[in-house]
Design a protein around this motif. Structure first.
Motif, mmCIF file in Angstrom:
data_model
loop_
_atom_site.group_PDB
_atom_site.id
_atom_site.type_symbol
_atom_site.label_atom_id
_atom_site.label_comp_id
_atom_site.label_asym_id
_atom_site.label_seq_id
_atom_site.Cartn_x
_atom_site.Cartn_y
_atom_site.Cartn_z
ATOM 1 N N ASP A 314 0.851 -1.189 0.000
ATOM 2 C CA ASP A 314 0.000 0.000 0.000
ATOM 3 C C ASP A 314 0.891 1.245 0.000
ATOM 4 O OD1 ASP A 314 -2.082 -1.791 0.032
ATOM 5 O OD2 ASP A 314 -2.301 -1.752 2.205
ATOM 6 N N ASP A 315 0.734 2.107 0.981
ATOM 7 C CA ASP A 315 1.576 3.300 1.107
ATOM 8 C C ASP A 315 2.389 3.290 2.389
ATOM 9 O OD1 ASP A 315 0.748 4.375 -1.282
ATOM 10 O OD2 ASP A 315 -0.950 5.454 -0.387
ATOM 11 N N SER A 316 2.592 2.116 2.981
ATOM 12 C CA SER A 316 3.317 2.029 4.251
ATOM 13 C C SER A 316 4.771 1.620 4.086
ATOM 14 C CB SER A 316 2.621 1.022 5.171
ATOM 15 O OG SER A 316 2.612 -0.266 4.584
ATOM 16 N N GLY A 317 5.239 1.437 2.856
ATOM 17 C CA GLY A 317 6.630 1.063 2.664
ATOM 18 C C GLY A 317 6.862 -0.400 2.977
ATOM 19 N N SER A 318 8.127 -0.724 3.298
ATOM 20 C CA SER A 318 8.491 -2.108 3.578
ATOM 21 C C SER A 318 8.244 -2.521 5.014
ATOM 22 C CB SER A 318 9.972 -2.344 3.230
ATOM 23 O OG SER A 318 10.805 -1.476 3.992
ATOM 24 N N ASP A 319 7.902 -1.567 5.914
ATOM 25 C CA ASP A 319 7.578 -1.895 7.305
ATOM 26 C C ASP A 319 6.100 -2.274 7.390
ATOM 27 O OD1 ASP A 319 10.170 -1.302 8.069
ATOM 28 O OD2 ASP A 319 9.690 0.813 8.454
ATOM 29 N N LEU A 320 5.843 -3.424 8.006
ATOM 30 C CA LEU A 320 4.494 -3.976 8.014
ATOM 31 C C LEU A 320 3.890 -3.956 9.408
ATOM 32 C CD1 LEU A 320 5.156 -7.189 5.871
ATOM 33 C CD2 LEU A 320 4.638 -4.893 5.067
ATOM 34 N N PHE A 321 2.605 -3.642 9.471
ATOM 35 C CA PHE A 321 1.800 -3.944 10.658
ATOM 36 C C PHE A 321 1.151 -5.291 10.371
ATOM 37 C CE2 PHE A 321 -2.200 -3.244 13.200
ATOM 38 C CZ PHE A 321 -1.581 -3.502 14.402
ATOM 39 N N PHE A 322 1.836 -6.352 10.758
ATOM 40 C CA PHE A 322 1.603 -7.691 10.243
ATOM 41 C C PHE A 322 0.533 -8.404 11.062
ATOM 42 C CE2 PHE A 322 3.923 -11.670 8.571
ATOM 43 C CZ PHE A 322 3.121 -11.659 7.455
ATOM 44 N N ILE A 323 -0.743 -8.039 10.834
ATOM 45 C CA ILE A 323 -1.827 -8.683 11.575
ATOM 46 C C ILE A 323 -2.605 -9.644 10.682
ATOM 47 C CG2 ILE A 323 -2.022 -6.821 13.234
ATOM 48 C CD1 ILE A 323 -4.395 -5.755 11.627
ATOM 49 N N TRP A 324 -2.458 -9.539 9.359
ATOM 50 C CA TRP A 324 -3.100 -10.462 8.429
ATOM 51 C C TRP A 324 -2.242 -10.528 7.166
ATOM 52 C CZ3 TRP A 324 -7.400 -6.654 9.486
ATOM 53 C CH2 TRP A 324 -7.212 -5.466 8.808
ATOM 54 N N PRO A 325 -2.548 -11.465 6.260
ATOM 55 C CA PRO A 325 -1.745 -11.578 5.037
ATOM 56 C C PRO A 325 -1.785 -10.296 4.217
ATOM 57 C CG PRO A 325 -3.065 -13.546 5.343
ATOM 58 C CD PRO A 325 -3.526 -12.570 6.388
#
Length: 452
Positions: A314-325
């Motif tokens: 999306d627009d969040s870059g390579s850092d993820l808020f990894f709560i779902w696929p």
């Protein structure tokens, strides 16, 4: 022109053609002859007369190869022990890849100098990297061998002191007044049991040391210290092996294929990552690197050239808020190494994209890393991932359907490269000047007026 045909004949037919050439006042005619070969009557005639038809006959093959036996009867093929799936000259083609789909690196080392010495200097890491069967075997042998070794030393101590003589046995010690080094010792078996009790501080209360032998007191202290250290060392190895980051990576998923489709008018390479556990990965980050062959200006050929790919979600870059696929996207623009590749080049070119997911395990606080890779045949051109996250009104929660994790849908996508697609867009934008836009609108209004 005259044609002479002879029906049902294997002999060649002659064509005689007369041509007239004018050279001044002279005329000359030259007959041209060509051979037209008639169709053969049967396969037998071809085999008996190989020159009658332009095919190649292998003389070394037996008559049974063509379905005929030497005695004229029908040939019956003998049963073969080979698999019917086998075809001569056909082998399963294995694609070269640096990282397997499960994350293991396809690297084999050789010609290492002093390899064993260097590995023994880092014994802890070596044992952690061992397979479980070797780790458990080393765990058991470390205790059994130490028990036997110290049991032998205890046996030598009581033997040199004279405790194993008949008059000094435990049954005769009260009558003879003998003070042994270790009480209740009558052989090697009792020494082995005393070694186990001393090393693990069991203390059943039967076998004890006495102040008669200073060497027995020293050995008891030394074995007790060794028992604590060896237990801590082996327990640490087992604990480190069970809590390795590699085990946590088994529940981190990568999609089986990567896809290429259009997003906002641009071609994008996408793959999907997921986490099966409820305990999340803190500070999750994704990286992607392309491995392909590159030639320098000096003529050097680098077969394993790494190129970092700019990816994000999306627009969040390579850092993820990894709560779902999540679907990770690499936009194929002017800075992308895939900018000049079209759909055909994608299948013919040889490259590999390595994807790496890193983060901190929420439950243990340890860092973990999961890896996978995609080769050119594992990239689907003109596909898009199906959504897997839906809101369940009954549960009042977001529901993840991992059964659709690898599912894709085919979409309309140009087969040209991203560079060619951008050139097409520039040409289209060049026609969209204010004057052409006004003319197009005027034509549309005229057309609507005529239709009404």
């Amino acid at each position: 022109m005259r044609f002479n045909f002879s029906s049902h004949s294997a002999a060649p037919t002659t064509i005689e053609t007369t041509t007239t050439q004018a050279n001044g006042n002279e005329k000359a005619s030259q007959p041209l002859k060509k051979a037209i070969e008639a169709d053969p009557e049967s396969l037998d005639s071809v085999i008996s007369n190989p020159q009658s038809y332009p095919i190649t006959i292998v003389p070394n093959r037996p008559t049974s190869f063509y379905g005929l036996s030497t005695n004229g009867k029908a040939f019956q093929r003998q049963p073969s022990c080979r698999s019917r799936n086998f075809r001569p000259g056909s082998m399963r083609r294995v694609r070269r890849r640096a990282v397997f789909k499960n994350g293991d690196c396809n690297v084999v080392q050789k010609h290492l100098q002093r390899r064993r010495v260097r590995f023994l200097q880092d014994m802890y890491t070596t044992m952690v990297d061992w397979q479980w069967r070797w780790t458990l075997l080393a765990f058991a042998l470390s205790f059994i061998l130490s028990w036997l070794f110290f049991a032998l030393i205890w046996w030598l101590i009581v033997y040199t002191h004279g405790d194993l003589e008949d008059l000094h046995m435990p049954d005769n010690q009260e009558e003879s007044g003998w003070a042994p080094c270790v009480s209740a010792i009558d052989g090697f078996t009792s020494c082995f049991l005393f070694s186990i009790e001393t090393q693990h501080t069991i203390g059943y209360g039967v076998r004890t040391t006495s102040p008669e032998c200073p060497e027995a007191i020293f050995m008891m202290c030394f074995q007790s210290i060794y028992g604590v250290m060896s237990s801590a060392f082996m327990a640490g190895i087992v604990f480190a092996k069970m809590t390795r980051a590699k085990q946590r990576a088994q529940t981190l998923l990568f999609s089986k294929h990567a896809v290429i489709c259009q997003r906002d008018g641009c071609l994008s390479l996408m793959f999907r990552v997921g986490d099966m556990r409820k305990s999340h990965i803190i500070g999750a980050g994704v990286r992607a690197q392309l491995i392909r062959t590159k030639s320098t200006k000096e003529g050097e050929v680098m077969t394993q050239f790494f190129t970092e790919l700019e990816i994000g979600t999306d627009d969040s870059g390579s850092d993820l808020f990894f709560i779902w696929p999540m679907v990770i996207e690499h936009k194929i623009d002017e800075n992308s190494p895939l900018y000049n590749l079209n759909a055909t080049d994608m299948l013919q070119d040889k490259f590999e994209i390595i994807v790496i997911l890193e983060g901190t395990v929420e439950s243990t606080g340890q860092s973990t890393q999961a890896r996978s890779s995609y080769i050119n045949t594992e990239i689907l051109w003109g596909h898009r991932f199906d959504p897997v996250v839906l809101y369940n009104k009954d549960l009042q929660a977001y529901e993840i359907d991992y059964g659709r994790f690898n599912e894709t849908t085919q979409v309309d996508t140009p087969l040209c490269s991203a560079r060619e697609l951008n050139e097409i867009y520039k040409i289209q934008e060049g026609f969209r000047t204010p004057e052409t836009t006004f003319n197009m609108r005027q034509l549309s209004h005229n057309h609507s007026d005529q239709a009404s």
